[in-house]
Design a protein around this motif. Structure first.
Motif, PDB file in Angstrom:
ATOM      1  N   THR A   9      -6.467   4.022   5.097  1.00  0.00           N
ATOM      2  CA  THR A   9      -7.146   2.926   5.752  1.00  0.00           C
ATOM      3  C   THR A   9      -7.590   3.458   6.960  1.00  0.00           C
ATOM      4  O   THR A   9      -7.289   4.496   7.180  1.00  0.00           O
ATOM      5  CB  THR A   9      -6.110   1.712   5.917  1.00  0.00           C
ATOM      6  OG1 THR A   9      -4.906   2.329   6.737  1.00  0.00           O
ATOM      7  CG2 THR A   9      -5.440   1.147   4.637  1.00  0.00           C
ATOM      8  N   TYR A  67       5.623  -2.203  -0.303  1.00  0.00           N
ATOM      9  CA  TYR A  67       5.349  -0.791   0.109  1.00  0.00           C
ATOM     10  C   TYR A  67       6.217   0.247   0.035  1.00  0.00           C
ATOM     11  O   TYR A  67       7.532  -0.142  -0.128  1.00  0.00           O
ATOM     12  CB  TYR A  67       5.073  -1.100   1.837  1.00  0.00           C
ATOM     13  CG  TYR A  67       3.982  -1.957   1.953  1.00  0.00           C
ATOM     14  CD1 TYR A  67       2.661  -1.527   2.274  1.00  0.00           C
ATOM     15  CD2 TYR A  67       4.426  -3.354   2.417  1.00  0.00           C
ATOM     16  CE1 TYR A  67       1.881  -2.391   2.500  1.00  0.00           C
ATOM     17  CE2 TYR A  67       3.293  -4.146   2.468  1.00  0.00           C
ATOM     18  CZ  TYR A  67       1.988  -3.776   2.633  1.00  0.00           C
ATOM     19  OH  TYR A  67       1.034  -4.877   3.028  1.00  0.00           O
ATOM     20  N   TYR A  87      -3.026   3.153  -1.389  1.00  0.00           N
ATOM     21  CA  TYR A  87      -3.469   2.822  -0.025  1.00  0.00           C
ATOM     22  C   TYR A  87      -2.474   3.164   1.019  1.00  0.00           C
ATOM     23  O   TYR A  87      -1.323   2.744   1.094  1.00  0.00           O
ATOM     24  CB  TYR A  87      -3.696   1.425   0.060  1.00  0.00           C
ATOM     25  CG  TYR A  87      -5.046   0.867  -0.901  1.00  0.00           C
ATOM     26  CD1 TYR A  87      -6.281   1.157  -0.699  1.00  0.00           C
ATOM     27  CD2 TYR A  87      -4.508   0.286  -2.021  1.00  0.00           C
ATOM     28  CE1 TYR A  87      -7.167   0.658  -1.400  1.00  0.00           C
ATOM     29  CE2 TYR A  87      -5.429  -0.091  -2.763  1.00  0.00           C
ATOM     30  CZ  TYR A  87      -6.781   0.091  -2.628  1.00  0.00           C
ATOM     31  OH  TYR A  87      -7.760  -0.537  -3.415  1.00  0.00           O
ATOM     32  N   TYR A  89      -1.318   3.035   4.585  1.00  0.00           N
ATOM     33  CA  TYR A  89      -1.616   2.078   5.812  1.00  0.00           C
ATOM     34  C   TYR A  89      -1.170   2.600   7.043  1.00  0.00           C
ATOM     35  O   TYR A  89      -1.669   2.390   8.014  1.00  0.00           O
ATOM     36  CB  TYR A  89      -0.879   0.856   5.592  1.00  0.00           C
ATOM     37  CG  TYR A  89      -1.174   0.061   4.259  1.00  0.00           C
ATOM     38  CD1 TYR A  89      -2.420  -0.914   4.607  1.00  0.00           C
ATOM     39  CD2 TYR A  89      -0.725   0.161   3.167  1.00  0.00           C
ATOM     40  CE1 TYR A  89      -2.750  -1.605   3.747  1.00  0.00           C
ATOM     41  CE2 TYR A  89      -1.486  -0.548   2.078  1.00  0.00           C
ATOM     42  CZ  TYR A  89      -2.298  -1.403   2.261  1.00  0.00           C
ATOM     43  OH  TYR A  89      -3.029  -2.304   1.352  1.00  0.00           O
ATOM     44  N   ARG A 105       0.975  -3.776  11.831  1.00  0.00           N
ATOM     45  CA  ARG A 105      -0.132  -3.552  10.750  1.00  0.00           C
ATOM     46  C   ARG A 105       0.013  -3.816   9.344  1.00  0.00           C
ATOM     47  O   ARG A 105      -1.039  -4.220   8.834  1.00  0.00           O
ATOM     48  CB  ARG A 105       0.219  -1.912  10.525  1.00  0.00           C
ATOM     49  CG  ARG A 105      -0.102  -0.999  11.662  1.00  0.00           C
ATOM     50  CD  ARG A 105      -1.397  -0.198  11.728  1.00  0.00           C
ATOM     51  NE  ARG A 105      -1.642   0.639  12.535  1.00  0.00           N
ATOM     52  CZ  ARG A 105      -1.463   1.999  12.285  1.00  0.00           C
ATOM     53  NH1 ARG A 105      -1.199   2.369  11.332  1.00  0.00           N
ATOM     54  NH2 ARG A 105      -1.734   2.747  13.504  1.00  0.00           N
ATOM     55  N   LEU A 106       1.273  -4.197   8.977  1.00  0.00           N
ATOM     56  CA  LEU A 106       1.318  -4.798   7.547  1.00  0.00           C
ATOM     57  C   LEU A 106       1.532  -6.247   7.553  1.00  0.00           C
ATOM     58  O   LEU A 106       0.958  -6.685   6.398  1.00  0.00           O
ATOM     59  CB  LEU A 106       2.453  -3.961   7.012  1.00  0.00           C
ATOM     60  CG  LEU A 106       2.459  -2.453   6.983  1.00  0.00           C
ATOM     61  CD1 LEU A 106       3.803  -2.044   6.107  1.00  0.00           C
ATOM     62  CD2 LEU A 106       1.111  -1.998   6.274  1.00  0.00           C
TER      63      LEU A 106
END
Length: 109
Positions: A9, A67, A87, A89, A105-106
């Motif tokens: 990302t 995650y 992905y 992150y 962030r998540l």
């Protein structure tokens, strides 16, 4: 064996740039390149085995199992596998306040 496409990302790309700059400034650009090379090898390894990573304990405590993470101590790479893509992150020094970073962030907190 299935191969996954690994994507960073924009946040993760920024993490790598910050990490390189920090190490180059506080140690040397040679050391910074060496650390980034090791991180890139970790990233590449996800192409074959993304499920090998563990669940981040901060997210497990919230019941979130979407995650995973791999370590290149003291750095943590937080990623998610969606179909045939991985992905990434977050690439961060694990000694930082991970709860706040992961929330921001998540989880968009």
């Amino acid at each position: 064996m299935q191969h996954y496409e690994v994507l960073l990302t924009s946040d993760a790309e920024g993490d790598l740039e910050e990490l390189f700059d920090y190490i180059a400034e506080n140690d040397s650009s040679t050391a910074a390149r060496r650390v980034l090379d090791r991180i890139e090898k970790s990233i590449t390894s996800l192409r074959s085995f993304p499920e090998r990573g563990s669940f981040p304990r901060e997210l497990l405590a919230l019941g979130i199992r979407d995650y995973r993470q791999i370590f290149f101590k003291p750095y943590r790479l937080i990623y998610r596998t969606v179909e045939s893509r991985v992905y990434i992150y977050l690439i961060v020094d694990g000694r930082r306040d991970m709860q706040t970073l992961l929330s921001r962030r998540l989880l968009g907190a």
